[in-house]
Scaffold this active site. Structure first.
Site, PDB file in Angstrom:
ATOM      1  N   ASP A  54     -12.346 -17.593 -37.657  1.00  0.00           N
ATOM      2  CA  ASP A  54     -13.715 -17.382 -38.317  1.00  0.00           C
ATOM      3  C   ASP A  54     -14.855 -17.194 -37.101  1.00  0.00           C
ATOM      4  O   ASP A  54     -14.987 -17.968 -36.323  1.00  0.00           O
ATOM      5  CB  ASP A  54     -14.009 -18.282 -39.270  1.00  0.00           C
ATOM      6  CG  ASP A  54     -15.469 -18.023 -39.824  1.00  0.00           C
ATOM      7  OD1 ASP A  54     -15.673 -16.949 -40.495  1.00  0.00           O
ATOM      8  OD2 ASP A  54     -16.516 -18.832 -39.488  1.00  0.00           O
ATOM      9  N   TYR A  59     -23.591 -16.796 -34.302  1.00  0.00           N
ATOM     10  CA  TYR A  59     -22.934 -17.818 -33.339  1.00  0.00           C
ATOM     11  C   TYR A  59     -23.126 -16.890 -31.859  1.00  0.00           C
ATOM     12  O   TYR A  59     -22.457 -16.435 -31.444  1.00  0.00           O
ATOM     13  CB  TYR A  59     -21.517 -18.087 -33.454  1.00  0.00           C
ATOM     14  CG  TYR A  59     -21.208 -18.631 -34.666  1.00  0.00           C
ATOM     15  CD1 TYR A  59     -21.997 -19.204 -35.631  1.00  0.00           C
ATOM     16  CD2 TYR A  59     -19.926 -18.532 -35.447  1.00  0.00           C
ATOM     17  CE1 TYR A  59     -22.110 -19.645 -36.910  1.00  0.00           C
ATOM     18  CE2 TYR A  59     -19.536 -18.855 -36.674  1.00  0.00           C
ATOM     19  CZ  TYR A  59     -20.732 -19.513 -37.423  1.00  0.00           C
ATOM     20  OH  TYR A  59     -20.323 -20.024 -38.773  1.00  0.00           O
ATOM     21  N   LYS A  85     -19.350 -12.535 -40.602  1.00  0.00           N
ATOM     22  CA  LYS A  85     -20.516 -12.830 -41.607  1.00  0.00           C
ATOM     23  C   LYS A  85     -21.387 -11.752 -41.557  1.00  0.00           C
ATOM     24  O   LYS A  85     -21.629 -11.031 -40.485  1.00  0.00           O
ATOM     25  CB  LYS A  85     -20.874 -14.069 -41.521  1.00  0.00           C
ATOM     26  CG  LYS A  85     -20.046 -15.173 -41.456  1.00  0.00           C
ATOM     27  CD  LYS A  85     -20.389 -16.627 -41.425  1.00  0.00           C
ATOM     28  CE  LYS A  85     -19.554 -17.595 -41.374  1.00  0.00           C
ATOM     29  NZ  LYS A  85     -18.732 -17.337 -40.004  1.00  0.00           N
TER      30      LYS A  85
END
Length: 335
Positions: A54, A59, A85
Site C-alpha cells: 500500500d 507519503y 490513494k
C-alpha cells in the site's frame, strides 16, 4: 520464507497476503529515508513473501510511490496487489517554508485536497506516472473525515465525494481500471458515513482496530460484515506504542494510553511473548480483516519484525488479556 496465507478482499477476486507492507514511513516525511533505503524496504518485504503493498501520493510527497514502482517494476504484475490513494493532488512547491506539521519534503511538492470526480481522475493518472506502473488494483480515498479536516471543512469535502468523486471511483471499478475501491483513514465515523453513499470493497483503517483499541466492534465491523466490506488494518502497532516506542496517533502517547499499554505488556511478559508479536497477530483473528500492514522504517526493522508475525502464542495469553478486561468482549482471538 514464510508461506503467508491469502485472503479475499471483500467481494472482489483480489487476494492479499495476510501481511502487507505500508509505506507511509518509507516515504521519508517523518524521518529521513533515502531512495536506496526505501527501495530496500520494499525488496525485503518481497523477498519475505509479502504480496500486498500500500502506498499514497502523500507519503514523501510522491517519494513512496516512486520507490515502490522502482523496487517492483520488474516483478510479475499478476503476482502482487497494489493500492494507492486519491484525494490529494501534488503541486510544485516554490518556496522553502517548513511544513506546518513538521513533515519533511523529500520531493518539492505541496498538497491540494480535491475529492471531486476530476480531482480523483487526475490523481490516479498522476500516480501512474510516479509509480511507473500501468496497473493499480485498489484505490482508497485518503484522509477524508473530521479527524483530518475539522467538522466544517470536512462537510465540504464529503459533499465533493458524495456528489462527484464517488462516481469516478465507481466508474473506474465498473470499467475494470481498478478492482476495488475504499477509504484509507484513521477514524471510524467517516467510514460509517461513507457506507451510506456507496458500495465499498475495503477500508484501510489505521490504528483503530488493534490490540490496544477495539471500538469498531461496536458499530463499523458488524456493518462491514453485513456489507461484505473487508478491513485492512494499518498501524497495527499504534504508531509504535505497541513496539516499545512512546508514540501513539503520530504523537507522544498520553498517560491513559501508556497505562493501558503497560498492562498489556505485563501480560505478554508473563507469557514470554513480545508485545509487538501479539499486536501484529491479534487483528487477523477477525474474519473481516484481510491483512495487517505495518510500516517499517528500514529493511532491518522489517526483517526483525518478521518472526513476530509467525511466532506461536499460547492461548492462555489471550484468555489472560480477556480476564483483565484488556480485550473487547466481542473480540475474537487467534487460535
Amino acid at each position: 520464507m514464510p508461506d503467508f496465507a491469502k485472503r479475499l478482499l471483500g467481494r472482489t477476486k483480489l487476494q492479499v497476503t495476510t501481511l502487507g507492507l505500508g509505506t507511509a514511513t518509507m516515504g521519508g516525511s517523518r524521518i529521513p529515508i533515502t531512495q536506496q533505503s526505501g527501495q530496500a524496504i520494499v525488496t525485503a518485504a518481497w523477498e519475505a513473501g509479502v504480496r500486498y503493498v500500500d502506498t499514497a501520493p502523500f507519503y514523501g510527497f510522491g517519494a513512496a510511490e516512486r520507490r515502490v514502482g522502482d523496487a517492483l517494476r520488474d516483478k510479475d504484475r499478476d503476482a502482487w496487489v497494489l493500492s494507492t490513494k486519491v484525494g490529494r493532488l501534488l503541486r510544485p512547491r516554490t518556496d522553502n517554508a517548513p511544513s506546518p506539521d513538521g513533515r519533511l519534503s523529500p520531493l518539492p511538492f505541496k498538497v491540494v485536497y480535491d475529492y471531486t470526480y476530476d480531482g480523483l481522475m487526475r490523481s490516479i493518472e498522476d500516480s501512474y506516472q510516479r509509480l511507473g506502473l500501468a496497473r493499480i488494483d485498489i484505490l482508497y480515498v485518503h484522509d477524508i473525515g473530521v479527524y483530518q479536516h475539522g467538522k466544517e471543512l470536512n462537510a465540504h469535502y464529503f459533499a465533493q465525494l458524495r456528489d462527484s468523486g464517488y462516481k469516478a471511483l465507481d466508474e473506474l471499478r465498473r470499467t475494470g481500471v481498478v478492482s476495488a475501491i475504499g477509504l484509507g483513514v484513521n477514524e471510524t465515523a467517516i467510514l460509517m458515513d461513507a457506507l451510506k453513499i456507496g458500495d465499498w470493497d475495503a477500508f484501510l483503517l489505521a490504528g483503530r482496530y488493534t490490540l490496544l483499541e477495539q471500538a469498531p466492534l461496536d458499530d463499523l465491523i458488524p456493518e462491514c460484515q453485513r456489507r461484505q466490506t473487508s478491513l485492512v488494518v494499518g498501524g497495527p502497532l499504534n504508531s509504535g506504542i505497541l513496539a516499545g516506542r512512546d508514540t501513539w496517533n503520530y504523537a507522544k502517547a498520553p498517560p491513559k494510553i501508556v497505562d493501558r499499554v503497560r498492562k498489556l505488556q505485563t501480560v505478554c511478559d508473563a507469557h514470554k511473548v513480545p508485545l509487538a508479536a501479539a499486536a501484529l497477530q491479534f487483528p487477523l483473528a477477525h474474519s473481516v480483516v484481510a491483512c495487517v500492514i505495518p510500516g517499517p522504517r528500514s529493511a532491518e526493522e522489517f526483517n526483525a519484525n518478521l518472526p513476530l508475525f509467525t511466532m506461536k502464542i499460547p492461548p492462555s495469553l489471550w484468555s489472560d488479556l480477556r480476564a483483565q478486561n484488556l480485550l473487547h468482549p466481542a473480540a475474537p482471538v487467534p487460535t
